[in-house]
Design an enzyme around this catalytic site. Structure first.
Site, short mmCIF file in Angstrom:
data_model
loop_
_atom_site.label_atom_id
_atom_site.label_comp_id
_atom_site.label_asym_id
_atom_site.label_seq_id
_atom_site.Cartn_x
_atom_site.Cartn_y
_atom_site.Cartn_z
N ARG A 34 0.83 -1.22 0.00
CA ARG A 34 0.00 0.00 0.00
C ARG A 34 0.86 1.26 0.00
NH1 ARG A 34 -3.52 -0.28 4.95
NH2 ARG A 34 -1.65 -1.28 5.71
N ASN B 135 -6.28 -2.59 2.46
CA ASN B 135 -6.27 -4.03 2.64
C ASN B 135 -7.70 -4.55 2.76
OD1 ASN B 135 -3.50 -4.33 2.67
ND2 ASN B 135 -3.31 -4.31 4.89
#
EC number: 3.6.1.7
Length: 90
Positions: free
Chosen positions: A20, A38
Protein backbone atom coordinates in the site's frame (compact mmCIF):
# COMPACT_ATOMS: atom_id res chain seq x y z
CA UNK A 1 -8.28 16.83 -19.55
CA UNK A 2 -10.46 13.74 -19.37
CA UNK A 3 -10.29 12.34 -15.83
CA UNK A 4 -11.77 9.06 -14.65
CA UNK A 5 -11.62 6.64 -11.73
CA UNK A 6 -10.79 2.96 -11.82
CA UNK A 7 -10.95 0.34 -9.08
CA UNK A 8 -8.34 -2.41 -8.96
CA UNK A 9 -8.26 -5.61 -6.92
CA UNK A 10 -4.73 -6.91 -6.53
CA UNK A 11 -4.31 -10.57 -5.55
CA UNK A 12 -1.20 -12.36 -4.37
CA UNK A 13 1.25 -11.82 -1.52
CA UNK A 14 0.36 -8.14 -1.20
CA UNK A 15 -0.28 -7.57 2.51
CA UNK A 16 2.43 -7.05 5.11
CA UNK A 17 5.02 -6.25 2.43
CA UNK A 18 4.66 -2.45 2.03
CA UNK A 19 2.41 -2.78 -1.01
CA UNK A 20 0.00 0.00 0.00
CA UNK A 21 2.85 2.39 0.81
CA UNK A 22 4.54 1.82 -2.55
CA UNK A 23 1.18 2.01 -4.35
CA UNK A 24 0.43 5.38 -2.75
CA UNK A 25 3.90 6.65 -3.66
CA UNK A 26 3.52 5.50 -7.28
CA UNK A 27 0.05 7.05 -7.54
CA UNK A 28 1.32 10.40 -6.28
CA UNK A 29 4.32 10.20 -8.62
CA UNK A 30 1.91 9.86 -11.56
CA UNK A 31 -0.32 12.69 -10.29
CA UNK A 32 -3.23 10.39 -9.42
CA UNK A 33 -5.55 10.55 -6.43
CA UNK A 34 -7.28 7.71 -4.60
CA UNK A 35 -6.44 5.09 -2.01
CA UNK A 36 -5.02 1.64 -1.30
CA UNK A 37 -6.82 -0.53 1.26
CA UNK A 38 -6.27 -4.03 2.64
CA UNK A 39 -9.24 -6.38 2.29
CA UNK A 40 -10.10 -9.14 4.77
CA UNK A 41 -9.41 -11.87 2.20
CA UNK A 42 -5.75 -10.85 1.75
CA UNK A 43 -6.24 -8.78 -1.41
CA UNK A 44 -5.65 -5.05 -1.77
CA UNK A 45 -8.27 -2.69 -3.21
CA UNK A 46 -6.88 0.31 -5.06
CA UNK A 47 -8.86 3.30 -6.31
CA UNK A 48 -7.09 5.59 -8.77
CA UNK A 49 -8.45 8.77 -10.35
CA UNK A 50 -6.85 10.93 -13.01
CA UNK A 51 -6.10 11.01 -16.74
CA UNK A 52 -6.60 7.71 -18.57
CA UNK A 53 -2.97 7.60 -19.77
CA UNK A 54 -1.67 7.90 -16.19
CA UNK A 55 -4.12 5.25 -14.93
CA UNK A 56 -2.89 2.92 -17.69
CA UNK A 57 0.72 3.48 -16.55
CA UNK A 58 -0.34 2.88 -12.95
CA UNK A 59 -2.07 -0.37 -13.95
CA UNK A 60 1.15 -1.57 -15.59
CA UNK A 61 3.01 -0.83 -12.35
CA UNK A 62 0.36 -2.68 -10.28
CA UNK A 63 0.93 -5.84 -12.38
CA UNK A 64 4.46 -6.00 -10.90
CA UNK A 65 4.17 -4.04 -7.66
CA UNK A 66 7.18 -3.44 -5.43
CA UNK A 67 9.95 -6.06 -5.20
CA UNK A 68 8.68 -7.11 -1.77
CA UNK A 69 5.31 -8.23 -3.17
CA UNK A 70 4.21 -11.11 -5.39
CA UNK A 71 1.30 -10.02 -7.59
CA UNK A 72 -0.74 -12.92 -8.99
CA UNK A 73 -3.50 -10.95 -10.72
CA UNK A 74 -5.03 -7.50 -11.07
CA UNK A 75 -8.67 -6.91 -11.96
CA UNK A 76 -9.73 -3.50 -13.20
CA UNK A 77 -13.09 -1.77 -13.52
CA UNK A 78 -14.25 1.76 -14.28
CA UNK A 79 -16.26 3.43 -11.54
CA UNK A 80 -18.02 6.77 -11.16
CA UNK A 81 -15.63 9.68 -10.77
CA UNK A 82 -15.14 10.85 -7.19
CA UNK A 83 -12.77 13.64 -6.21
CA UNK A 84 -10.12 12.42 -3.74
CA UNK A 85 -7.47 14.48 -2.00
CA UNK A 86 -4.06 12.89 -2.30
CA UNK A 87 -3.45 9.15 -2.41
CA UNK A 88 -4.33 7.64 0.95
CA UNK A 89 -3.36 4.42 2.67
CA UNK A 90 -6.46 3.04 4.39
Amino acid sequence: MNVKCERFIVKGHVQGVGFRYHTSHQGLKLGLTGYAKNLNNGDVEVMACGPKEKIDQFCEWLQEGPRTATVESVTRESVSYKPFRGFKIL
